[in-house]
Design a protein around this motif. Structure first.
Motif, PDB file in Angstrom:
ATOM      1  N   ALA A 293       0.783  -1.241   0.000  1.00  0.00           N
ATOM      2  CA  ALA A 293       0.000   0.000   0.000  1.00  0.00           C
ATOM      3  C   ALA A 293       0.812   1.286   0.000  1.00  0.00           C
ATOM      4  CB  ALA A 293      -0.951   0.011   1.202  1.00  0.00           C
ATOM      5  N   SER A 294       2.136   1.207  -0.095  1.00  0.00           N
ATOM      6  CA  SER A 294       2.924   2.448  -0.026  1.00  0.00           C
ATOM      7  C   SER A 294       2.692   3.355  -1.233  1.00  0.00           C
ATOM      8  CB  SER A 294       4.418   2.136   0.111  1.00  0.00           C
ATOM      9  OG  SER A 294       4.890   1.401  -1.001  1.00  0.00           O
ATOM     10  N   ALA A 295       2.067   2.836  -2.275  1.00  0.00           N
ATOM     11  CA  ALA A 295       1.743   3.677  -3.437  1.00  0.00           C
ATOM     12  C   ALA A 295       0.782   4.804  -3.067  1.00  0.00           C
ATOM     13  CB  ALA A 295       1.146   2.828  -4.556  1.00  0.00           C
ATOM     14  N   VAL A 296       0.051   4.648  -1.961  1.00  0.00           N
ATOM     15  CA  VAL A 296      -0.884   5.710  -1.548  1.00  0.00           C
ATOM     16  C   VAL A 296      -0.183   6.798  -0.723  1.00  0.00           C
ATOM     17  CG1 VAL A 296      -2.733   3.981  -1.487  1.00  0.00           C
ATOM     18  CG2 VAL A 296      -1.684   4.733   0.658  1.00  0.00           C
TER      19      VAL A 296
ATOM     20  N   PRO B 184      -4.262  -9.817   1.068  1.00  0.00           N
ATOM     21  CA  PRO B 184      -4.712  -8.513   1.570  1.00  0.00           C
ATOM     22  C   PRO B 184      -5.835  -8.595   2.603  1.00  0.00           C
ATOM     23  CG  PRO B 184      -4.368  -8.406  -0.791  1.00  0.00           C
ATOM     24  CD  PRO B 184      -4.177  -9.841  -0.402  1.00  0.00           C
ATOM     25  N   SER B 185      -6.781  -9.517   2.426  1.00  0.00           N
ATOM     26  CA  SER B 185      -7.878  -9.630   3.402  1.00  0.00           C
ATOM     27  C   SER B 185      -7.358 -10.051   4.768  1.00  0.00           C
ATOM     28  CB  SER B 185      -8.932 -10.631   2.909  1.00  0.00           C
ATOM     29  OG  SER B 185      -8.369 -11.921   2.727  1.00  0.00           O
TER      30      SER B 185
ATOM     31  N   ILE C 297      -4.606   0.571   8.298  1.00  0.00           N
ATOM     32  CA  ILE C 297      -5.926   0.160   7.818  1.00  0.00           C
ATOM     33  C   ILE C 297      -6.423   1.117   6.737  1.00  0.00           C
ATOM     34  CG2 ILE C 297      -8.369  -0.044   8.473  1.00  0.00           C
ATOM     35  CD1 ILE C 297      -7.338  -1.071  11.229  1.00  0.00           C
ATOM     36  N   ILE C 298      -6.264   2.406   6.974  1.00  0.00           N
ATOM     37  CA  ILE C 298      -6.700   3.395   5.990  1.00  0.00           C
ATOM     38  C   ILE C 298      -5.930   3.224   4.679  1.00  0.00           C
ATOM     39  CG2 ILE C 298      -6.788   5.872   5.459  1.00  0.00           C
ATOM     40  CD1 ILE C 298      -7.150   6.321   8.509  1.00  0.00           C
ATOM     41  N   ALA C 299      -4.617   3.000   4.785  1.00  0.00           N
ATOM     42  CA  ALA C 299      -3.804   2.805   3.579  1.00  0.00           C
ATOM     43  C   ALA C 299      -4.272   1.584   2.794  1.00  0.00           C
ATOM     44  CB  ALA C 299      -2.329   2.664   3.968  1.00  0.00           C
TER      45      ALA C 299
ATOM     46  N   SER D 131      -6.152 -10.164  -4.562  1.00  0.00           N
ATOM     47  CA  SER D 131      -5.259  -9.925  -5.688  1.00  0.00           C
ATOM     48  C   SER D 131      -4.467  -8.653  -5.412  1.00  0.00           C
ATOM     49  CB  SER D 131      -6.064  -9.772  -6.975  1.00  0.00           C
ATOM     50  OG  SER D 131      -6.793  -8.550  -6.977  1.00  0.00           O
ATOM     51  N   VAL D 132      -3.721  -8.189  -6.403  1.00  0.00           N
ATOM     52  CA  VAL D 132      -2.919  -6.975  -6.224  1.00  0.00           C
ATOM     53  C   VAL D 132      -3.790  -5.728  -6.143  1.00  0.00           C
ATOM     54  CG1 VAL D 132      -0.867  -7.946  -7.303  1.00  0.00           C
ATOM     55  CG2 VAL D 132      -2.579  -6.773  -8.712  1.00  0.00           C
ATOM     56  N   SER D 133      -5.070  -5.859  -6.461  1.00  0.00           N
ATOM     57  CA  SER D 133      -5.948  -4.681  -6.435  1.00  0.00           C
ATOM     58  C   SER D 133      -7.223  -4.885  -5.632  1.00  0.00           C
ATOM     59  CB  SER D 133      -6.338  -4.282  -7.872  1.00  0.00           C
ATOM     60  OG  SER D 133      -7.032  -5.343  -8.507  1.00  0.00           O
TER      61      SER D 133
END
Length: 251
Positions: free
Chosen positions: A37-40, A129-130, A150-152, A164-166
């Motif tokens: 999630a670091s892309a965010v 991810p889940s 969690i927000i990220a 998946s990745v998304s």
């Protein structure tokens, strides 16, 4: 472009080296959140953080092989801790940096118990991810750092029906919370805590609608799903008996 934190590089090196030897190991915790999630972070800088420790999960049957692999990489085992807790958890340190490396074996145990034995082959290099989201939502004494993680994750992933990745699999959250009232209770409380946090921080205003929309979607799915007999019996007791563990901090 900012450099990748050393903990992330080391975590990935352990996962890849273990995979080459036929030992499945997956990342969780802050390093896993960073990878997924670091892309965010550029969009919402207040969510960014550099993980200090490394958390992993592996199969209990592979504990001896994993210990040997770690030692061959120059990573030192905490022999006393591992002798006491090695049936379910191992601890190591990278000597040059002092980085602590925790390895959960099949089961992730903190405020609640989450069985990950059948989840290691589903996704890589992290747990799905889940499951990663659930390891954050299951923390009763949740910290601001965990809320930001969690927000990220909610910003990065769609709430769907597979990992998946998304996308993260809402069915996984439903399955576990519909059979465990205590986990359900903590997850619902923490979804409210995250909502309150988003509403109370002006720097999150631009993303608040998206995050709260996903929280409401997850809450609706979790609350409306049919519950097991075990869940319904425990719900009758409710908050009169503590429903979460308070794990000791390991130094």
């Amino acid at each position: 472009m900012p450099s990748v934190p050393q903990t992330v590089e080391l975590g990935l090196r352990i996962v890849n080296s273990s995979e080459e030897k036929g030992v499945p190991v997956r990342l969780l915790g802050g390093v896993a959140v960073y990878i997924l999630a670091s892309a965010v972070y550029p969009k919402v800088p207040s969510l960014s953080r550099i993980p200090k420790d490394i958390d992993l999960v592996a199969h209990a049957k592979d504990s001896s092989r994993l210990t040997s692999l770690m030692e061959n990489m120059g990573i030192e085992a905490d022999k006393r801790f591992n002798a006491l807790h090695g049936y379910e958890r191992l601890m190591f340190r990278e000597p040059s940096s002092g980085t602590r490396i925790d390895v959960f074996l099949d089961v992730f145990r903190e405020s609640h118990v989450i069985n990950l034995k059948d989840r290691l082959e589903v996704f890589k290099p992290t747990i799905p991810p889940s499951d990663l989201l659930l390891t954050k939502l299951q923390i009763w004494s949740i910290s601001e750092r965990d809320i930001k993680d969690i927000i990220a994750l909610l910003l990065k992933f769609k709430v769907g029906s597979s990992d998946s990745v998304s996308e993260l699999d809402a069915n996984r959250l439903i399955s576990l919370t519909s059979n465990d009232w205590g986990l359900y209770k903590t997850v619902i409380v923490n979804l409210s805590r995250v909502t309150d946090y988003v509403k109370g921080h002006g720097e999150l205003a631009e993303i608040s609608g998206e995050v709260i929309g996903k929280i409401n979607d997850i809450r609706f799915k979790v609350e409306k799903a049919p519950k097991s007999i075990k869940w319904r019996l425990r719900s009758l007791i409710g908050e009169r008996v503590k429903w979460y563990e308070e794990p000791e901090e390991v130094s």
